[in-house]
Design a protein around this motif. Structure first.
Motif, PDB file in Angstrom:
ATOM      1  N   ASN A  89       0.796  -1.234   0.000  1.00  0.00           N
ATOM      2  CA  ASN A  89       0.000   0.000   0.000  1.00  0.00           C
ATOM      3  C   ASN A  89       0.827   1.281   0.000  1.00  0.00           C
ATOM      4  N   ARG A  90       2.059   1.205  -0.489  1.00  0.00           N
ATOM      5  CA  ARG A  90       2.859   2.424  -0.622  1.00  0.00           C
ATOM      6  C   ARG A  90       3.808   2.287  -1.815  1.00  0.00           C
ATOM      7  N   PRO A  91       4.178   3.404  -2.408  1.00  0.00           N
ATOM      8  CA  PRO A  91       5.014   3.345  -3.608  1.00  0.00           C
ATOM      9  C   PRO A  91       6.457   2.954  -3.303  1.00  0.00           C
ATOM     10  N   PHE A  92       7.092   2.353  -4.305  1.00  0.00           N
ATOM     11  CA  PHE A  92       8.510   2.022  -4.203  1.00  0.00           C
ATOM     12  C   PHE A  92       9.133   2.049  -5.591  1.00  0.00           C
ATOM     13  N   GLY A  93      10.456   2.049  -5.614  1.00  0.00           N
ATOM     14  CA  GLY A  93      11.188   2.043  -6.869  1.00  0.00           C
ATOM     15  C   GLY A  93      12.057   0.807  -6.999  1.00  0.00           C
ATOM     16  N   TYR A  94      12.482   0.552  -8.232  1.00  0.00           N
ATOM     17  CA  TYR A  94      13.333  -0.594  -8.554  1.00  0.00           C
ATOM     18  C   TYR A  94      14.563  -0.045  -9.265  1.00  0.00           C
ATOM     19  N   ILE A  95      15.734  -0.417  -8.777  1.00  0.00           N
ATOM     20  CA  ILE A  95      16.994   0.012  -9.386  1.00  0.00           C
ATOM     21  C   ILE A  95      17.745  -1.232  -9.817  1.00  0.00           C
ATOM     22  N   THR A  96      18.020  -1.344 -11.106  1.00  0.00           N
ATOM     23  CA  THR A  96      18.824  -2.451 -11.578  1.00  0.00           C
ATOM     24  C   THR A  96      20.252  -1.932 -11.762  1.00  0.00           C
ATOM     25  N   HIS A  97      21.152  -2.450 -10.945  1.00  0.00           N
ATOM     26  CA  HIS A  97      22.553  -2.045 -10.984  1.00  0.00           C
ATOM     27  C   HIS A  97      23.281  -3.038 -11.876  1.00  0.00           C
ATOM     28  N   ARG A  98      23.510  -2.636 -13.103  1.00  0.00           N
ATOM     29  CA  ARG A  98      24.019  -3.546 -14.128  1.00  0.00           C
ATOM     30  C   ARG A  98      25.533  -3.671 -14.068  1.00  0.00           C
ATOM     31  N   ILE A  99      25.974  -4.376 -13.045  1.00  0.00           N
ATOM     32  CA  ILE A  99      27.396  -4.652 -12.859  1.00  0.00           C
ATOM     33  C   ILE A  99      27.816  -5.785 -13.789  1.00  0.00           C
ATOM     34  N   ASN A 100      26.961  -6.796 -13.921  1.00  0.00           N
ATOM     35  CA  ASN A 100      27.244  -7.981 -14.724  1.00  0.00           C
ATOM     36  C   ASN A 100      26.521  -7.894 -16.062  1.00  0.00           C
ATOM     37  N   SER A 101      26.959  -8.716 -16.987  1.00  0.00           N
ATOM     38  CA  SER A 101      26.305  -8.797 -18.296  1.00  0.00           C
ATOM     39  C   SER A 101      25.217  -9.866 -18.239  1.00  0.00           C
ATOM     40  N   TYR A 102      24.007  -9.495 -18.629  1.00  0.00           N
ATOM     41  CA  TYR A 102      22.881 -10.420 -18.640  1.00  0.00           C
ATOM     42  C   TYR A 102      21.857  -9.925 -19.641  1.00  0.00           C
ATOM     43  N   SER A 103      20.877 -10.746 -19.928  1.00  0.00           N
ATOM     44  CA  SER A 103      19.838 -10.347 -20.870  1.00  0.00           C
ATOM     45  C   SER A 103      18.478 -10.405 -20.186  1.00  0.00           C
ATOM     46  N   VAL A 104      17.523  -9.704 -20.790  1.00  0.00           N
ATOM     47  CA  VAL A 104      16.169  -9.648 -20.244  1.00  0.00           C
ATOM     48  C   VAL A 104      15.193  -9.983 -21.358  1.00  0.00           C
ATOM     49  N   ASP A 105      14.327 -10.941 -21.103  1.00  0.00           N
ATOM     50  CA  ASP A 105      13.212 -11.218 -22.006  1.00  0.00           C
ATOM     51  C   ASP A 105      12.309  -9.986 -21.941  1.00  0.00           C
ATOM     52  N   PRO A 106      12.080  -9.280 -23.058  1.00  0.00           N
ATOM     53  CA  PRO A 106      11.300  -8.042 -23.020  1.00  0.00           C
ATOM     54  C   PRO A 106       9.907  -8.192 -22.423  1.00  0.00           C
ATOM     55  N   SER A 107       9.308  -9.361 -22.530  1.00  0.00           N
ATOM     56  CA  SER A 107       7.980  -9.542 -21.951  1.00  0.00           C
ATOM     57  C   SER A 107       8.013  -9.463 -20.424  1.00  0.00           C
ATOM     58  N   THR A 108       9.200  -9.551 -19.839  1.00  0.00           N
ATOM     59  CA  THR A 108       9.346  -9.369 -18.397  1.00  0.00           C
ATOM     60  C   THR A 108       8.842  -7.983 -17.991  1.00  0.00           C
ATOM     61  N   TYR A 109       9.122  -6.981 -18.828  1.00  0.00           N
ATOM     62  CA  TYR A 109       8.716  -5.610 -18.507  1.00  0.00           C
ATOM     63  C   TYR A 109       7.206  -5.432 -18.548  1.00  0.00           C
ATOM     64  N   ILE A 110       6.548  -6.187 -19.376  1.00  0.00           N
ATOM     65  CA  ILE A 110       5.081  -6.137 -19.421  1.00  0.00           C
ATOM     66  C   ILE A 110       4.520  -6.605 -18.081  1.00  0.00           C
ATOM     67  N   GLU A 111       5.089  -7.675 -17.541  1.00  0.00           N
ATOM     68  CA  GLU A 111       4.656  -8.181 -16.237  1.00  0.00           C
ATOM     69  C   GLU A 111       5.041  -7.215 -15.115  1.00  0.00           C
ATOM     70  N   THR A 112       6.236  -6.664 -15.191  1.00  0.00           N
ATOM     71  CA  THR A 112       6.688  -5.715 -14.167  1.00  0.00           C
ATOM     72  C   THR A 112       5.767  -4.498 -14.124  1.00  0.00           C
ATOM     73  N   SER A 113       5.283  -4.066 -15.266  1.00  0.00           N
ATOM     74  CA  SER A 113       4.388  -2.908 -15.340  1.00  0.00           C
ATOM     75  C   SER A 113       3.088  -3.114 -14.580  1.00  0.00           C
ATOM     76  N   LYS A 114       2.736  -4.358 -14.312  1.00  0.00           N
ATOM     77  CA  LYS A 114       1.484  -4.671 -13.615  1.00  0.00           C
ATOM     78  C   LYS A 114       1.587  -4.505 -12.095  1.00  0.00           C
ATOM     79  N   ILE A 115       2.779  -4.245 -11.579  1.00  0.00           N
ATOM     80  CA  ILE A 115       2.949  -4.040 -10.136  1.00  0.00           C
ATOM     81  C   ILE A 115       2.524  -2.609  -9.832  1.00  0.00           C
ATOM     82  N   ASP A 116       1.322  -2.457  -9.275  1.00  0.00           N
ATOM     83  CA  ASP A 116       0.705  -1.143  -9.110  1.00  0.00           C
ATOM     84  C   ASP A 116       1.530  -0.156  -8.311  1.00  0.00           C
TER      85      ASP A 116
END
Length: 133
Positions: free
Chosen positions: A55-82
């Protein structure tokens, strides 16, 4: 709750994909080298959001120290976190800057790129302080 850079970490959790550090206003993610971030990993972020940021806002910080990949559809799901109101990418790698522009297409949340972690923390704290859910 305004927070400064010296706010203490609440806890850290290790997962198959990497480490999530939980602070009063945000989560810092450090993904493992070579991992592919998949949509099903969002269940762990949703769980943390419900446990630490209910019931309160928060942020997400991805600290890209390592090399990795992201399935773009992951962001669609992440967007659903109100209550997720800010998404920051920290990297000084030019390829990651290009990737951030692509990620903007899929993530329906405020997203910004930073070269320094402190800058990302300041931005996330400002967004969180000025949003009500």
């Amino acid at each position: 709750m305004k927070q400064n850079r010296t706010s203490p970490m609440i806890t850290a959790r290790n997962y198959i994909f990497g480490k999530l550090e939980i602070y009063p206003n945000y989560v810092i993610a450090i993904m493992k080298e070579g991992v592919t971030v998949k949509p099903e990993y969002n269940k762990d972020l949703v769980s943390l959001a419900n446990q630490y940021f209910k019931n309160r806002p928060f942020g997400y910080i991805t600290h890209r120290i390592n090399s990795y990949s992201v399935d773009p559809s992951t962001y669609i799901e992440t967007s659903k976190i109100d209550n997720l109101v800010a998404f920051a990418v920290v990297s000084n790698n030019s390829i990651n800057l290009t990737n951030t522009e692509l990620e903007r297409i899929f993530l329906k949340k405020p997203l910004d790129h930073f070269e320094e972690l402190d800058e990302a923390i300041d931005w996330v704290n400002d967004v969180v302080a000025n949003v009500s859910i």
